[in-house]
Design a protein around this motif. Structure first.
Motif, PDB file in Angstrom:
ATOM      1  N   VAL A  33       0.875  -1.171   0.000  1.00  0.00           N
ATOM      2  CA  VAL A  33       0.000   0.000   0.000  1.00  0.00           C
ATOM      3  C   VAL A  33       0.915   1.225   0.000  1.00  0.00           C
ATOM      4  N   MET A  34       0.576   2.185  -0.836  1.00  0.00           N
ATOM      5  CA  MET A  34       1.364   3.408  -0.899  1.00  0.00           C
ATOM      6  C   MET A  34       0.520   4.586  -0.425  1.00  0.00           C
ATOM      7  N   GLY A  35       1.138   5.476   0.311  1.00  0.00           N
ATOM      8  CA  GLY A  35       0.417   6.620   0.831  1.00  0.00           C
ATOM      9  C   GLY A  35       1.181   7.918   0.650  1.00  0.00           C
ATOM     10  N   TRP A  36       0.435   8.995   0.689  1.00  0.00           N
ATOM     11  CA  TRP A  36       1.010  10.344   0.716  1.00  0.00           C
ATOM     12  C   TRP A  36       0.587  11.010   2.021  1.00  0.00           C
ATOM     13  N   PHE A  37       1.546  11.656   2.654  1.00  0.00           N
ATOM     14  CA  PHE A  37       1.298  12.420   3.861  1.00  0.00           C
ATOM     15  C   PHE A  37       1.883  13.817   3.663  1.00  0.00           C
ATOM     16  N   ALA A  49      -3.540  10.760   1.197  1.00  0.00           N
ATOM     17  CA  ALA A  49      -4.175   9.785   0.310  1.00  0.00           C
ATOM     18  C   ALA A  49      -3.415   8.466   0.372  1.00  0.00           C
ATOM     19  N   ALA A  50      -4.100   7.389   0.007  1.00  0.00           N
ATOM     20  CA  ALA A  50      -3.472   6.072  -0.053  1.00  0.00           C
ATOM     21  C   ALA A  50      -4.075   5.281  -1.198  1.00  0.00           C
ATOM     22  N   ILE A  51      -3.312   4.304  -1.680  1.00  0.00           N
ATOM     23  CA  ILE A  51      -3.769   3.478  -2.793  1.00  0.00           C
ATOM     24  C   ILE A  51      -3.337   2.044  -2.554  1.00  0.00           C
ATOM     25  N   SER A  52      -4.224   1.115  -2.883  1.00  0.00           N
ATOM     26  CA  SER A  52      -3.929  -0.310  -2.712  1.00  0.00           C
ATOM     27  C   SER A  52      -2.886  -0.763  -3.725  1.00  0.00           C
ATOM     28  N   TRP A  53      -2.362  -1.976  -3.527  1.00  0.00           N
ATOM     29  CA  TRP A  53      -1.303  -2.447  -4.405  1.00  0.00           C
ATOM     30  C   TRP A  53      -1.787  -2.582  -5.842  1.00  0.00           C
ATOM     31  N   SER A  54      -3.056  -2.928  -6.017  1.00  0.00           N
ATOM     32  CA  SER A  54      -3.580  -3.094  -7.372  1.00  0.00           C
ATOM     33  C   SER A  54      -4.011  -1.782  -7.993  1.00  0.00           C
ATOM     34  N   GLY A  55      -4.198  -0.781  -7.152  1.00  0.00           N
ATOM     35  CA  GLY A  55      -4.645   0.512  -7.651  1.00  0.00           C
ATOM     36  C   GLY A  55      -6.146   0.678  -7.725  1.00  0.00           C
ATOM     37  N   ARG A  72      -0.942   4.908  -9.357  1.00  0.00           N
ATOM     38  CA  ARG A  72       0.336   4.210  -9.330  1.00  0.00           C
ATOM     39  C   ARG A  72       0.570   3.485 -10.645  1.00  0.00           C
ATOM     40  N   ASP A  73       1.832   3.334 -10.977  1.00  0.00           N
ATOM     41  CA  ASP A  73       2.247   2.567 -12.146  1.00  0.00           C
ATOM     42  C   ASP A  73       3.244   1.533 -11.641  1.00  0.00           C
ATOM     43  N   ASN A  74       2.772   0.326 -11.422  1.00  0.00           N
ATOM     44  CA  ASN A  74       3.627  -0.710 -10.832  1.00  0.00           C
ATOM     45  C   ASN A  74       4.762  -1.117 -11.770  1.00  0.00           C
ATOM     46  N   ALA A  75       4.558  -0.964 -13.061  1.00  0.00           N
ATOM     47  CA  ALA A  75       5.624  -1.289 -14.009  1.00  0.00           C
ATOM     48  C   ALA A  75       6.807  -0.331 -13.841  1.00  0.00           C
ATOM     49  N   LYS A  76       6.507   0.888 -13.431  1.00  0.00           N
ATOM     50  CA  LYS A  76       7.552   1.898 -13.217  1.00  0.00           C
ATOM     51  C   LYS A  76       7.905   2.047 -11.737  1.00  0.00           C
ATOM     52  N   ASN A  77       7.232   1.292 -10.887  1.00  0.00           N
ATOM     53  CA  ASN A  77       7.467   1.383  -9.439  1.00  0.00           C
ATOM     54  C   ASN A  77       7.328   2.818  -8.943  1.00  0.00           C
ATOM     55  N   THR A  78       6.292   3.476  -9.426  1.00  0.00           N
ATOM     56  CA  THR A  78       6.095   4.902  -9.132  1.00  0.00           C
ATOM     57  C   THR A  78       4.649   5.167  -8.724  1.00  0.00           C
ATOM     58  N   VAL A  79       4.497   6.057  -7.765  1.00  0.00           N
ATOM     59  CA  VAL A  79       3.194   6.507  -7.300  1.00  0.00           C
ATOM     60  C   VAL A  79       3.101   8.005  -7.566  1.00  0.00           C
ATOM     61  N   TYR A  80       1.911   8.452  -7.917  1.00  0.00           N
ATOM     62  CA  TYR A  80       1.696   9.856  -8.250  1.00  0.00           C
ATOM     63  C   TYR A  80       0.626  10.463  -7.351  1.00  0.00           C
ATOM     64  N   LEU A  81       0.715  11.764  -7.189  1.00  0.00           N
ATOM     65  CA  LEU A  81      -0.338  12.522  -6.532  1.00  0.00           C
ATOM     66  C   LEU A  81      -0.601  13.765  -7.376  1.00  0.00           C
ATOM     67  N   ALA A  98       5.462   3.655   2.135  1.00  0.00           N
ATOM     68  CA  ALA A  98       5.072   2.316   1.707  1.00  0.00           C
ATOM     69  C   ALA A  98       4.737   1.466   2.919  1.00  0.00           C
ATOM     70  N   SER A  99       3.649   0.725   2.802  1.00  0.00           N
ATOM     71  CA  SER A  99       3.194  -0.104   3.914  1.00  0.00           C
ATOM     72  C   SER A  99       2.978  -1.536   3.456  1.00  0.00           C
ATOM     73  N   ARG A 100       3.429  -2.484   4.276  1.00  0.00           N
ATOM     74  CA  ARG A 100       3.232  -3.891   3.967  1.00  0.00           C
ATOM     75  C   ARG A 100       1.898  -4.404   4.476  1.00  0.00           C
ATOM     76  N   THR A 101       1.138  -3.539   5.156  1.00  0.00           N
ATOM     77  CA  THR A 101      -0.145  -3.940   5.687  1.00  0.00           C
ATOM     78  C   THR A 101      -1.253  -3.146   5.028  1.00  0.00           C
ATOM     79  N   VAL A 102      -2.432  -3.739   4.927  1.00  0.00           N
ATOM     80  CA  VAL A 102      -3.572  -3.046   4.332  1.00  0.00           C
ATOM     81  C   VAL A 102      -4.423  -2.362   5.388  1.00  0.00           C
ATOM     82  N   ALA A 103      -4.080  -2.552   6.650  1.00  0.00           N
ATOM     83  CA  ALA A 103      -4.869  -1.968   7.723  1.00  0.00           C
ATOM     84  C   ALA A 103      -4.301  -0.619   8.140  1.00  0.00           C
TER      85      ALA A 103
END
Length: 124
Positions: A33-37, A49-55, A72-81, A98-103
């Motif tokens: 899970v990727m987030g912006w703070f 904001a946050a986004i799941s691994w699948s987007g 997010r673009d997982n092929a580029k390993n990049t997240v956008y805001l 980056a978070s390894r948990t969905v909670a």
């Protein structure tokens, strides 16, 4: 280990837009899970904001809902805001994480890796 590097910040007038990017290196973040703070001077870091691994799942703070879009673009390993209709109160250092948990995606403590941040300044 994951290294996160943000870019795209800057000075913009109220009503303007910026697109922030967060590039990940080291270990792949495809399942994270990727987030912006953000953190303004004298204030605590707050969830944006946050986004799941699948987007296919996103979450936004009420203060930015309808104005900001996380992707997010997982092929580029990049997240956008994408930040639109910016206000002076959006001025802060924006960091991705980056978070390894969905909670608890809105909580700072849920995230394992952090970038250094990029400054966003909105003038009135």
């Amino acid at each position: 280990q994951v290294q996160l590097v943000e870019s795209g910040g800057g000075l913009v007038q109220a009503g303007g837009s910026l697109r922030l990017s967060c590039a990940a290196s080291g270990q792949s973040c495809k399942t994270y899970v990727m987030g912006w703070f953000r953190q303004a001077p004298g204030k605590e870091r707050e969830f944006v904001a946050a986004i799941s691994w699948s987007g296919n799942r996103t979450d936004y703070a009420d203060s930015v809902k309808g104005r900001f879009t996380i992707s997010r673009d997982n092929a580029k390993n990049t997240v956008y805001l994408q930040t639109n209709s910016l206000k002076p109160e959006d001025t802060a250092v924006y960091s991705c994480a980056a978070s390894r948990t969905v909670a608890g995606v809105r909580s700072v403590v849920s995230y394992d890796y952090w970038g250094q941040g990029t400054q966003v300044t909105v003038s009135s």
